[in-house]
Design an enzyme around this catalytic site. Sequence first.
Site, PDB file in Angstrom:
ATOM      1  CG  ASP A  62     -16.820  14.077 -36.189  1.00  0.00           C
ATOM      2  OD1 ASP A  62     -17.377  13.141 -36.784  1.00  0.00           O
ATOM      3  OD2 ASP A  62     -17.002  15.274 -36.458  1.00  0.00           O
ATOM      4  CG  HIS A 208     -17.360  15.423 -31.143  1.00  0.00           C
ATOM      5  ND1 HIS A 208     -18.540  16.112 -31.065  1.00  0.00           N
ATOM      6  CD2 HIS A 208     -16.673  15.947 -32.199  1.00  0.00           C
ATOM      7  CE1 HIS A 208     -18.579  17.021 -32.038  1.00  0.00           C
ATOM      8  NE2 HIS A 208     -17.460  16.940 -32.733  1.00  0.00           N
TER       9      HIS A 208
END
Length: 267
Positions: A62, A208
């Site tokens: 992400d 992430h």
Amino acid sequence: MNYFYVFSGKKMKRVFFLVVAALFAAGVVYVESDNITVFSEGSPSAIYSVPTDKKLIALTFDISWGDKRTEPILKILEEKGVKKATFFLSSPWSKTHPDMVKKIVDTGFEVGSHGHKHVNYSSLSDEEIRKQIATAHQILSDVTGKAPNLIRMPNGDFDKRVLRIANSLNYKVIQWDTDSLDWKNPGVDTIVNRVVKKAHPGDIVLLHASDSCKQTHLALPAIIDQLRAQGYEFVTVSELIQQTELKSKTIQDQSTMNQHLHDAAGM
């Protein structure tokens, strides 16, 4: 007789309170019907993993802000020969980092939407949910040259309204079964151990590439090496989904379950 009267009175009082409590609970269920934590069978659902006997696994990243972490992660994936991964990009970040998005796309990685504003969509009206998804869709389509059809909601937050609206816009909502918790920066070994020990065939791993996650690129080489040593092959989320029909799984209301997973500063 007096004793019998007192006993009966207490019993009747208890029954009365039980009836009132039952009616109150029924009223709560009716009023909060949009927030029931278990969604009915057949309604749109989120994808956490895919049932398969093959040792396939999807690494997902992400990105919502920053420009320091994405490049090192892309470099490690290249050095390790990982050609398949899925990046969920927020549209504001994509708009301000078109060169980085191009590099992700040109490398062959899959791009999914991470929405527009980094807010909990379950707190928005139906119209605003639709607007957020559509805005991100247009920006990502323009920047990448391809319309995305996978979305991971900001903070991993959704309710059945969000699922229904995303489905109406031809999106599959993607969650994860293995959470690295890399956003907490708990230490490289901790991140590696969480991923490697929890990994399983058909797994979707949450990582992430935003600037607040300072240890992901340090943990990634060991994660890749150790998963490969266990016989895993890295694929995109779409390739994982194609392997088999989705496993039926109870879907819970993430608006309450996942608020601890991310901070509002934007993973």
